[in-house]
Motif scaffolding. Structure first.
Motif, PDB file in Angstrom:
ATOM      1  N   ALA A   1     -31.268  94.728 -48.915  1.00  0.00           N
ATOM      2  CA  ALA A   1     -32.404  94.020 -49.503  1.00  0.00           C
ATOM      3  C   ALA A   1     -32.579  92.651 -48.847  1.00  0.00           C
ATOM      4  O   ALA A   1     -31.621  91.884 -48.736  1.00  0.00           O
ATOM      5  N   PHE A   2     -33.799  92.357 -48.452  1.00  0.00           N
ATOM      6  CA  PHE A   2     -34.141  91.070 -47.833  1.00  0.00           C
ATOM      7  C   PHE A   2     -35.213  90.410 -48.695  1.00  0.00           C
ATOM      8  O   PHE A   2     -36.271  90.987 -48.924  1.00  0.00           O
ATOM      9  N   ARG A   3     -34.894  89.178 -49.180  1.00  0.00           N
ATOM     10  CA  ARG A   3     -35.795  88.436 -50.066  1.00  0.00           C
ATOM     11  C   ARG A   3     -36.167  87.116 -49.417  1.00  0.00           C
ATOM     12  O   ARG A   3     -35.464  86.115 -49.578  1.00  0.00           O
ATOM     13  N   PRO A   4     -37.268  87.054 -48.674  1.00  0.00           N
ATOM     14  CA  PRO A   4     -37.664  85.772 -48.080  1.00  0.00           C
ATOM     15  C   PRO A   4     -38.340  84.853 -49.091  1.00  0.00           C
ATOM     16  O   PRO A   4     -38.945  85.304 -50.063  1.00  0.00           O
ATOM     17  N   ASN A   5     -38.217  83.555 -48.841  1.00  0.00           N
ATOM     18  CA  ASN A   5     -39.057  82.573 -49.509  1.00  0.00           C
ATOM     19  C   ASN A   5     -40.345  82.433 -48.718  1.00  0.00           C
ATOM     20  O   ASN A   5     -40.322  82.344 -47.489  1.00  0.00           O
ATOM     21  N   PHE A   6     -41.465  82.405 -49.430  1.00  0.00           N
ATOM     22  CA  PHE A   6     -42.740  82.189 -48.746  1.00  0.00           C
ATOM     23  C   PHE A   6     -42.836  80.753 -48.222  1.00  0.00           C
ATOM     24  O   PHE A   6     -42.028  79.890 -48.568  1.00  0.00           O
ATOM     25  N   ARG A   7     -43.814  80.517 -47.397  1.00  0.00           N
ATOM     26  CA  ARG A   7     -44.029  79.204 -46.775  1.00  0.00           C
ATOM     27  C   ARG A   7     -44.043  78.093 -47.818  1.00  0.00           C
ATOM     28  O   ARG A   7     -44.651  78.238 -48.881  1.00  0.00           O
TER      29      ARG A   7
END
Length: 212
Positions: free
Chosen positions: A63-69
Motif C-alpha cells: 500500500a502506497f499513501r501519498p500526501n497531496f501537494r
C-alpha cells in the motif's frame, strides 16, 4: 498479513511527494491510496485512507499513501485534481519500480476518490487498466464549500461505498453519477462522510468483495 509503515520521498512532476509505504513480503499487488481534500485538512494519515491501506495490506498488497501537494512534506500547490492525478501516477511508477509490474488497485476517499477516477481513466487510455477500484465518500456533483466535481466513469466492478448520512457529499450526488453507469453503490446506513464508528464496515465490504 502485516507490514511496517515506511516514510518515502518520491520525485514528482513539481517536487517531492511525501508517501507512506506498507509493503509485505512478496506482495500480490500494489494498492495506491488517495486521501481527502487538503483544504479540509485531508492527509495520508486520515482514518479512512489508513483503513483502506490496512485493508489492502491484509489482502497481500503493498500500500502506497501519498500526501497531496502542500500536505506534509509534499511540495507544490493544490491543483484541483489535475496535478494530483499526475502525482498519483508518479507514485505508481515508483511503486512498480520497487515491487514489480504487479496488478494495481486504486482506492480513494472523497476528493481522493475523484482523483482516482481520473487516474483510472489515464491508465485505461494507456492500455494498462487498474485491476479494480475502491471509492469511498466519492466527491461527485456540487459539494458545499468546494466545487463541482465531474467524476469520471469507472468500471462496473468498482466498489463504491457511501454513507446514508453524508452531509458533505450527499448520497443523491453519487446516485446521479452512478445511475448512467449502471454502477452499484454500497450504502452504509447512518454513516457520515468520515464513517465515524463505522470504519470497520469499509474493511469488511472490501474484503468480502475482493474474495468473490
Amino acid at each position: 498479513m502485516r507490514a511496517p509503515e515506511e516514510k518515502l520521498l518520491i520525485a514528482g512532476p513539481v517536487g517531492m511527494i511525501d508517501v507512506i509505504m506498507e509493503r509485505p513480503d512478496a506482495p500480490r499487488g500494489i494498492a495506491l491510496i488517495a486521501h481527502p481534500h487538503p483544504i479540509g485538512g485531508g492527509a495520508n494519515t486520515n482514518k479512512v485512507a489508513y483503513t483502506l491501506a490496512r485493508t489492502f495490506v491484509a489482502l497481500g498488497y503493498a500500500a502506497f499513501r501519498p500526501n497531496f501537494r502542500s500536505v506534509g512534506a509534499s511540495e507544490g500547490e493544490h491543483d484541483e485534481g489535475r496535478g494530483e492525478t499526475d502525482d498519483l501516477l508518479a507514485v505508481l511508477d515508483e511503486a512498480k519500480r520497487r515491487c514489480g509490474d504487479l496488478p494495481v488497485a486504486l482506492a480513494g476517499f472523497s476528493f481522493g476518490a475523484y482523483c482516482q477516477s481520473r487516474v483510472a481513466k489515464r491508465l485505461a487510455d494507456a492500455g494498462h487498466p487498474a485491476q479494480r477500484l475502491v471509492l469511498v465518500g466519492t466527491a461527485a456533483g456540487f459539494v458545499e464549500g468546494a466545487r463541482h466535481y465531474d467524476t469520471e466513469a469507472v468500471p462496473h466492478d468498482t466498489i463504491v461505498i457511501h454513507g446514508s448520512a453524508d452531509t458533505t457529499v450527499p448520497l443523491a450526488n453519487v446516485f446521479d453519477w452512478a445511475r448512467p453507469l449502471d454502477l452499484p453503490v454500497v450504502v452504509v446506513p447512518g454513516a457520515d462522510h468520515f464513517f465515524h464508528r463505522r470504519l470497520h464496515l469499509i474493511r469488511d465490504i472490501v474484503i468480502r468483495a475482493w474474495r468473490h
